[in-house]
Design an enzyme around this catalytic site. Structure first.
Site, PDB file in Angstrom:
ATOM      1  N   GLU A 117       0.826  -1.203   0.000  1.00 53.42           N
ATOM      2  CA  GLU A 117       0.000   0.000   0.000  1.00 53.42           C
ATOM      3  C   GLU A 117       0.866   1.261   0.000  1.00 53.42           C
ATOM      4  O   GLU A 117       0.533   2.240  -0.683  1.00 53.42           O
ATOM      5  CB  GLU A 117      -0.929  -0.001   1.223  1.00 53.42           C
ATOM      6  CG  GLU A 117      -2.019  -1.071   1.193  1.00 53.42           C
ATOM      7  CD  GLU A 117      -3.148  -0.718   0.240  1.00 53.42           C
ATOM      8  OE1 GLU A 117      -3.096   0.349  -0.406  1.00 53.42           O
ATOM      9  OE2 GLU A 117      -4.102  -1.509   0.152  1.00 53.42           O
ATOM     10  N   GLU A 164      -8.473   2.237  -9.346  1.00 52.55           N
ATOM     11  CA  GLU A 164      -9.384   3.024 -10.174  1.00 52.55           C
ATOM     12  C   GLU A 164     -10.127   4.085  -9.373  1.00 52.55           C
ATOM     13  O   GLU A 164     -10.382   5.183  -9.861  1.00 52.55           O
ATOM     14  CB  GLU A 164     -10.382   2.086 -10.862  1.00 52.55           C
ATOM     15  CG  GLU A 164     -11.341   2.781 -11.810  1.00 52.55           C
ATOM     16  CD  GLU A 164     -12.277   1.809 -12.499  1.00 52.55           C
ATOM     17  OE1 GLU A 164     -13.166   2.270 -13.237  1.00 52.55           O
ATOM     18  OE2 GLU A 164     -12.120   0.584 -12.295  1.00 52.55           O
ATOM     19  N   GLU A 166      -9.125   5.711  -6.664  1.00 51.18           N
ATOM     20  CA  GLU A 166      -8.248   6.512  -5.815  1.00 51.18           C
ATOM     21  C   GLU A 166      -7.733   7.748  -6.551  1.00 51.18           C
ATOM     22  O   GLU A 166      -7.259   7.654  -7.688  1.00 51.18           O
ATOM     23  CB  GLU A 166      -7.059   5.686  -5.330  1.00 51.18           C
ATOM     24  CG  GLU A 166      -7.424   4.579  -4.362  1.00 51.18           C
ATOM     25  CD  GLU A 166      -6.220   3.781  -3.915  1.00 51.18           C
ATOM     26  OE1 GLU A 166      -6.173   3.426  -2.722  1.00 51.18           O
ATOM     27  OE2 GLU A 166      -5.341   3.501  -4.752  1.00 51.18           O
TER      28      GLU A 166
END
Length: 218
Positions: A117, A164, A166
Protein backbone atom coordinates in the site's frame (compact mmCIF):
# COMPACT_ATOMS: atom_id res chain seq x y z
CA UNK A 1 -0.73 2.49 46.36
CA UNK A 2 1.00 0.95 43.31
CA UNK A 3 -0.54 1.43 39.84
CA UNK A 4 -1.55 -2.25 39.55
CA UNK A 5 -3.22 -2.18 42.97
CA UNK A 6 -5.00 1.09 42.16
CA UNK A 7 -6.29 -0.34 38.86
CA UNK A 8 -7.53 -3.49 40.62
CA UNK A 9 -9.30 -1.36 43.23
CA UNK A 10 -11.02 0.70 40.52
CA UNK A 11 -12.24 -2.43 38.76
CA UNK A 12 -13.57 -3.87 42.00
CA UNK A 13 -15.36 -0.61 42.81
CA UNK A 14 -16.94 -0.43 39.36
CA UNK A 15 -18.03 -4.07 39.43
CA UNK A 16 -19.86 -3.51 42.72
CA UNK A 17 -21.92 -0.77 41.06
CA UNK A 18 -23.01 -2.91 38.11
CA UNK A 19 -26.00 -5.23 37.97
CA UNK A 20 -24.66 -7.93 35.63
CA UNK A 21 -22.61 -10.80 37.00
CA UNK A 22 -19.10 -11.47 35.67
CA UNK A 23 -20.28 -14.76 34.14
CA UNK A 24 -23.11 -13.02 32.28
CA UNK A 25 -20.83 -10.32 30.93
CA UNK A 26 -18.12 -12.73 29.79
CA UNK A 27 -20.29 -15.51 28.37
CA UNK A 28 -20.47 -15.92 24.60
CA UNK A 29 -23.80 -15.33 22.91
CA UNK A 30 -25.52 -18.36 21.41
CA UNK A 31 -26.01 -18.15 17.64
CA UNK A 32 -29.43 -19.54 16.70
CA UNK A 33 -29.42 -18.56 13.03
CA UNK A 34 -26.87 -16.98 10.73
CA UNK A 35 -26.94 -15.87 7.10
CA UNK A 36 -25.22 -13.43 4.78
CA UNK A 37 -27.61 -10.71 3.64
CA UNK A 38 -25.09 -8.81 1.51
CA UNK A 39 -21.74 -9.75 0.01
CA UNK A 40 -19.36 -8.15 -2.50
CA UNK A 41 -15.57 -8.02 -2.96
CA UNK A 42 -15.21 -5.41 -0.19
CA UNK A 43 -17.55 -6.39 2.65
CA UNK A 44 -19.80 -9.18 3.86
CA UNK A 45 -22.83 -8.41 6.01
CA UNK A 46 -23.73 -11.29 8.34
CA UNK A 47 -27.14 -11.22 10.03
CA UNK A 48 -27.45 -13.43 13.10
CA UNK A 49 -30.19 -14.34 15.53
CA UNK A 50 -28.53 -14.61 18.93
CA UNK A 51 -29.52 -15.53 22.48
CA UNK A 52 -27.85 -13.50 25.23
CA UNK A 53 -26.86 -15.02 28.60
CA UNK A 54 -29.99 -13.42 30.10
CA UNK A 55 -32.05 -15.35 27.49
CA UNK A 56 -33.04 -12.26 25.53
CA UNK A 57 -33.10 -12.74 21.75
CA UNK A 58 -31.61 -10.22 19.34
CA UNK A 59 -32.85 -10.54 15.77
CA UNK A 60 -31.18 -9.50 13.61
CA UNK A 61 -27.72 -8.68 14.95
CA UNK A 62 -25.67 -7.40 12.04
CA UNK A 63 -21.92 -7.96 11.78
CA UNK A 64 -19.72 -6.53 9.03
CA UNK A 65 -16.91 -8.82 7.94
CA UNK A 66 -14.05 -6.69 6.65
CA UNK A 67 -10.50 -7.77 5.85
CA UNK A 68 -7.88 -6.60 8.31
CA UNK A 69 -6.64 -3.04 7.82
CA UNK A 70 -3.12 -1.62 7.96
CA UNK A 71 -1.65 1.85 8.42
CA UNK A 72 1.85 3.25 8.76
CA UNK A 73 3.74 6.19 10.16
CA UNK A 74 6.40 6.40 7.45
CA UNK A 75 9.34 8.74 8.07
CA UNK A 76 12.08 9.85 5.74
CA UNK A 77 15.72 10.10 6.79
CA UNK A 78 15.05 13.81 7.47
CA UNK A 79 12.24 12.88 9.92
CA UNK A 80 9.49 14.03 7.58
CA UNK A 81 6.25 12.09 7.80
CA UNK A 82 4.66 10.88 4.57
CA UNK A 83 0.97 11.70 4.33
CA UNK A 84 -1.75 11.12 1.75
CA UNK A 85 -4.54 13.54 0.94
CA UNK A 86 -7.80 12.13 -0.37
CA UNK A 87 -11.54 12.72 -0.36
CA UNK A 88 -13.64 10.49 1.91
CA UNK A 89 -17.07 10.19 0.37
CA UNK A 90 -19.04 8.79 3.38
CA UNK A 91 -18.35 11.98 5.39
CA UNK A 92 -17.88 14.23 2.34
CA UNK A 93 -14.58 15.63 3.55
CA UNK A 94 -10.97 15.60 2.42
CA UNK A 95 -8.42 14.25 4.90
CA UNK A 96 -4.64 14.21 5.03
CA UNK A 97 -3.88 10.83 6.58
CA UNK A 98 -1.31 8.11 7.05
CA UNK A 99 -0.91 5.70 4.13
CA UNK A 100 -3.27 2.81 4.80
CA UNK A 101 -5.14 -0.05 3.20
CA UNK A 102 -6.47 -3.57 3.52
CA UNK A 103 -4.96 -7.03 3.72
CA UNK A 104 -5.90 -8.75 0.48
CA UNK A 105 -7.22 -12.28 -0.11
CA UNK A 106 -7.09 -13.30 3.55
CA UNK A 107 -3.65 -14.79 2.92
CA UNK A 108 -1.44 -11.71 2.61
CA UNK A 109 0.47 -10.87 5.79
CA UNK A 110 -0.21 -7.43 7.32
CA UNK A 111 3.38 -6.22 6.86
CA UNK A 112 3.40 -7.27 3.20
CA UNK A 113 0.07 -5.50 2.72
CA UNK A 114 1.40 -2.28 4.24
CA UNK A 115 4.56 -2.34 2.13
CA UNK A 116 2.40 -2.79 -0.98
CA UNK A 117 0.00 0.00 0.00
CA UNK A 118 2.82 2.44 0.78
CA UNK A 119 4.40 1.85 -2.61
CA UNK A 120 1.10 2.00 -4.50
CA UNK A 121 -0.27 5.10 -2.77
CA UNK A 122 2.93 7.14 -2.51
CA UNK A 123 5.76 5.57 -4.53
CA UNK A 124 7.82 5.31 -1.31
CA UNK A 125 9.57 2.25 0.12
CA UNK A 126 11.41 1.45 3.33
CA UNK A 127 13.72 -1.36 4.42
CA UNK A 128 13.32 -0.56 8.14
CA UNK A 129 9.91 -1.67 9.39
CA UNK A 130 8.62 -1.95 12.95
CA UNK A 131 5.25 -3.49 13.92
CA UNK A 132 3.88 -1.23 16.66
CA UNK A 133 0.57 -2.77 17.65
CA UNK A 134 -2.76 -4.29 16.65
CA UNK A 135 -6.27 -3.42 17.80
CA UNK A 136 -9.82 -4.43 16.92
CA UNK A 137 -11.33 -1.87 14.54
CA UNK A 138 -14.83 -1.94 16.10
CA UNK A 139 -15.49 -5.06 18.14
CA UNK A 140 -19.20 -4.34 18.49
CA UNK A 141 -19.92 -4.59 14.74
CA UNK A 142 -16.83 -5.59 12.77
CA UNK A 143 -14.59 -8.66 12.66
CA UNK A 144 -11.36 -7.04 11.53
CA UNK A 145 -8.25 -5.69 13.23
CA UNK A 146 -6.02 -2.70 12.45
CA UNK A 147 -2.27 -3.28 12.30
CA UNK A 148 -0.04 -0.23 12.82
CA UNK A 149 3.55 0.05 11.62
CA UNK A 150 6.50 2.42 11.78
CA UNK A 151 8.72 2.69 8.69
CA UNK A 152 12.05 4.53 8.86
CA UNK A 153 14.28 6.00 6.16
CA UNK A 154 11.47 5.89 3.61
CA UNK A 155 12.37 7.16 0.16
CA UNK A 156 10.54 7.71 -3.12
CA UNK A 157 11.46 5.20 -5.82
CA UNK A 158 8.46 5.14 -8.16
CA UNK A 159 5.32 6.88 -9.32
CA UNK A 160 2.01 6.12 -7.67
CA UNK A 161 0.13 2.99 -8.78
CA UNK A 162 -3.41 3.89 -7.75
CA UNK A 163 -6.59 1.85 -7.90
CA UNK A 164 -9.38 3.02 -10.17
CA UNK A 165 -11.25 4.70 -7.33
CA UNK A 166 -8.25 6.51 -5.82
CA UNK A 167 -7.20 10.13 -6.34
CA UNK A 168 -4.35 10.77 -3.90
CA UNK A 169 -1.91 13.64 -3.37
CA UNK A 170 1.27 12.88 -1.40
CA UNK A 171 2.71 15.26 1.21
CA UNK A 172 5.85 15.39 3.33
CA UNK A 173 5.72 17.31 6.60
CA UNK A 174 8.23 17.60 9.44
CA UNK A 175 7.22 15.07 12.10
CA UNK A 176 7.50 17.62 14.92
CA UNK A 177 5.20 20.04 13.09
CA UNK A 178 2.71 17.30 12.28
CA UNK A 179 2.55 16.16 15.92
CA UNK A 180 1.94 19.70 17.14
CA UNK A 181 -0.84 20.16 14.60
CA UNK A 182 -2.41 16.82 15.55
CA UNK A 183 -2.29 17.62 19.28
CA UNK A 184 -3.87 21.05 18.78
CA UNK A 185 -6.66 19.70 16.61
CA UNK A 186 -5.47 21.68 13.61
CA UNK A 187 -4.82 18.42 11.76
CA UNK A 188 -7.84 16.11 12.24
CA UNK A 189 -7.28 12.38 11.81
CA UNK A 190 -9.69 9.43 11.66
CA UNK A 191 -10.05 7.67 15.00
CA UNK A 192 -8.20 4.56 13.87
CA UNK A 193 -5.19 6.66 12.93
CA UNK A 194 -5.22 8.39 16.30
CA UNK A 195 -4.74 4.89 17.67
CA UNK A 196 -1.67 4.60 15.44
CA UNK A 197 -0.27 7.73 17.14
CA UNK A 198 -0.85 6.08 20.52
CA UNK A 199 1.04 3.00 19.33
CA UNK A 200 3.90 5.26 18.19
CA UNK A 201 4.19 6.89 21.60
CA UNK A 202 4.09 3.51 23.36
CA UNK A 203 6.59 1.98 20.96
CA UNK A 204 9.05 4.85 21.34
CA UNK A 205 8.80 4.79 25.14
CA UNK A 206 9.54 1.06 25.28
CA UNK A 207 12.27 0.98 22.64
CA UNK A 208 15.94 0.57 23.53
CA UNK A 209 16.98 1.73 20.05
CA UNK A 210 18.46 5.23 20.32
CA UNK A 211 17.23 6.19 16.83
CA UNK A 212 13.65 5.41 17.78
CA UNK A 213 13.90 7.03 21.20
CA UNK A 214 14.85 10.29 19.48
CA UNK A 215 11.76 10.34 17.26
CA UNK A 216 9.60 12.03 19.88
CA UNK A 217 10.47 14.91 22.21
CA UNK A 218 11.37 13.85 25.74
Amino acid sequence: MQDAERYSFVLQSLSQQGSASPDAVRSAWTVLESKYTFEDPWIRLRSDVVRLPNNKILSPYHTIEYPDWVNVIALTAEKNIILVEQYRHPVRQTFIEFPAGAVENGEEQPLAAMKRELLEETGYVSEDWHPMGTAWANASRQTNRVHSFLALDARRVADQMLDEGEIIRVHELALAEFLERAKSGAHPLPGLQLTCLFWLQTYVERSTDARIRRLLPA
